[in-house]
Enzyme design. Structure first.
Site, short mmCIF file in Angstrom:
data_model
loop_
_atom_site.label_atom_id
_atom_site.label_comp_id
_atom_site.label_asym_id
_atom_site.label_seq_id
_atom_site.Cartn_x
_atom_site.Cartn_y
_atom_site.Cartn_z
N ARG A 1 0.80 -1.22 0.00
CA ARG A 1 0.00 0.00 0.00
C ARG A 1 0.84 1.28 0.00
O ARG A 1 0.57 2.20 -0.77
CB ARG A 1 -0.89 0.07 1.24
CG ARG A 1 -2.23 -0.55 1.08
CD ARG A 1 -2.71 -1.02 2.44
NE ARG A 1 -1.80 -2.07 2.88
CZ ARG A 1 -1.94 -3.35 2.55
NH1 ARG A 1 -2.97 -3.72 1.86
NH2 ARG A 1 -1.06 -4.24 2.92
N LYS B 267 25.70 -3.81 -1.28
CA LYS B 267 27.17 -3.80 -1.43
C LYS B 267 27.83 -2.99 -0.32
O LYS B 267 29.02 -2.72 -0.37
CB LYS B 267 27.55 -3.18 -2.78
CG LYS B 267 26.93 -3.85 -3.97
CD LYS B 267 27.36 -3.11 -5.25
CE LYS B 267 26.60 -3.59 -6.47
NZ LYS B 267 26.78 -2.68 -7.60
N ARG C 10 11.51 3.63 3.04
CA ARG C 10 11.18 2.73 4.16
C ARG C 10 12.42 1.92 4.46
O ARG C 10 13.06 1.38 3.54
CB ARG C 10 10.02 1.81 3.79
CG ARG C 10 9.81 0.72 4.83
CD ARG C 10 8.54 -0.08 4.60
NE ARG C 10 7.36 0.73 4.90
CZ ARG C 10 6.12 0.26 4.84
NH1 ARG C 10 5.90 -0.99 4.47
NH2 ARG C 10 5.10 1.04 5.12
N HIS D 268 5.64 6.14 11.37
CA HIS D 268 5.06 6.02 10.04
C HIS D 268 4.12 7.22 9.88
O HIS D 268 2.90 7.08 9.90
CB HIS D 268 4.31 4.69 9.95
CG HIS D 268 3.97 4.23 8.57
ND1 HIS D 268 4.01 5.06 7.46
CD2 HIS D 268 3.55 3.02 8.10
CE1 HIS D 268 3.65 4.36 6.39
NE2 HIS D 268 3.36 3.13 6.75
#
Ligand code: NCD
Length: 313
Positions: free
Chosen positions: A61, A91, A112, A140
């Site tokens: 979402r 890496k 995120r 969030h």
């Protein structure tokens, strides 16, 4: 451009970075976009602008609604869907270096990442606005904004509601941000979680310090009887050390159709999704079930955020 836009050029890292007036400005803009989209599929305010979405943790979402929002505003999107394995982080590249590079590829970045504080680290490196789409068990903030939008849309007000938050309140970043955001409207908060998954003490102390009534309980039935809104969350499996530990809590709260019917009429049932087993599918057919509408509102709220930080409204 409108001088009443307080978010031009800003990063959106914690919901606490926004004042109540700034939150209201986002919700008002989201409402205008929701209205305008009834007449046209695209509102081309961000032609020629580029959004980068960089996700080191799974998402359906949040990533897709940000990308949809950017497209609905006429902008373009570049994306690393699984940044953990397919970006240069695999890496050993640092967030700082990644930010320095991304700022020349995009006008705004949505990230995120599993580490608390990672969004702030990216924002410190990148000269373009950074939006936190979840930093581990931290925050969030854009979910909190769409949750507020949903509550206002479904209840007609944000003021003085009794809100039950249930599930994994320790690891669930959405409830951390939502509790802080809602605090401006002085709700009564009933927190339903097993002790080991309780809302962090410092957050509860902060909320009480703002004059909120915050009650912790393990009795979901009693809490539901008072609720105007129930916000259910998933037990966050990925945050446990072992599967055994997760299994101890899985299924601890399941909201069923009879339980919703027995609650106050008009109770709004919310969930940030994804749902595992904590809301029984029978609840979906009740008008109280707002979680799929909640996911839809996310597009309008994220359009508002993108247009505002990029100074297009
Ligand atoms: C939430 C998240 O990622 O924090 N999902 C979302 O963004 N809608 C909730 C969750 O994963 O349980």
């Amino acid at each position: 451009m409108n001088s009443s836009n307080p978010l031009i050029g800003r990063d959106i890292i914690s919901i606490s970075d926004l004042t109540q007036a700034e939150i209201c400005a986002v919700l008002d803009q989201a409402r205008r976009f929701e209205e305008q989209l009834k007449g046209a599929p695209i509102i081309p305010l961000l032609n020629g602008r580029i959004l980068a979405t960089v996700f080191y943790e799974p998402s359906t979402r949040t990533r897709l609604s940000f990308e949809s929002a950017m497209h609905r505003l006429g902008g373009s999107v570049i994306s690393v869907a699984d940044a953990r394995t397919s970006s240069s982080a695999a890496k050993g590249e640092s967030i700082y270096d990644s930010g320095k590079m991304l700022e020349s590829y995009a006008d705004v970045i949505v990230q995120r990442h599993p580490a608390v504080g990672s969004a702030r680290a990216l924002a410190d490196a990148a000269d373009v606005p950074v939006i936190n789409a979840g930093d581990g068990i931290g925050e969030h903030p854009t979910q909190a904004l769409l949750d507020l939008y949903t509550i206002e849309r479904e209840r007609g007000t944000l003021d003085g509601l009794t809100v039950v938050m249930a599930g994994d309140l320790k690891h669930g970043r959405t409830v951390h941000s939502l509790a802080k955001a809602l605090a401006h409207w002085k709700p009564k908060l009933l927190l339903c979680a097993p002790q080991a998954l309780a809302m962090p003490d410092d957050l509860i102390a902060e909320l009480r310090g703002q004059g909120l009534i915050v009650i912790e309980t393990e009795n979901m039935g009693a809490a539901l009887a008072q609720a105007d809104v129930v916000y259910v969350t998933r037990i966050q499996q990925e945050r446990f050390e072992t599967v055994e530990e997760y299994m101890r809590y899985k299924g601890i709260y399941v909201l069923t159709e009879p339980a919703v019917r027995a609650a106050k009429p008009g109770i709004v049932v919310m969930h940030p999704l994804p749902r595992v087993d904590e809301i029984s599918p029978d609840v979906d057919r009740l008008p109280n079930a707002a979680y799929f509408r909640q996911a839809r509102y996310g597009v309008f709220v994220r359009m508002a955020l993108l247009a505002m930080v990029l100074g297009a409204v």
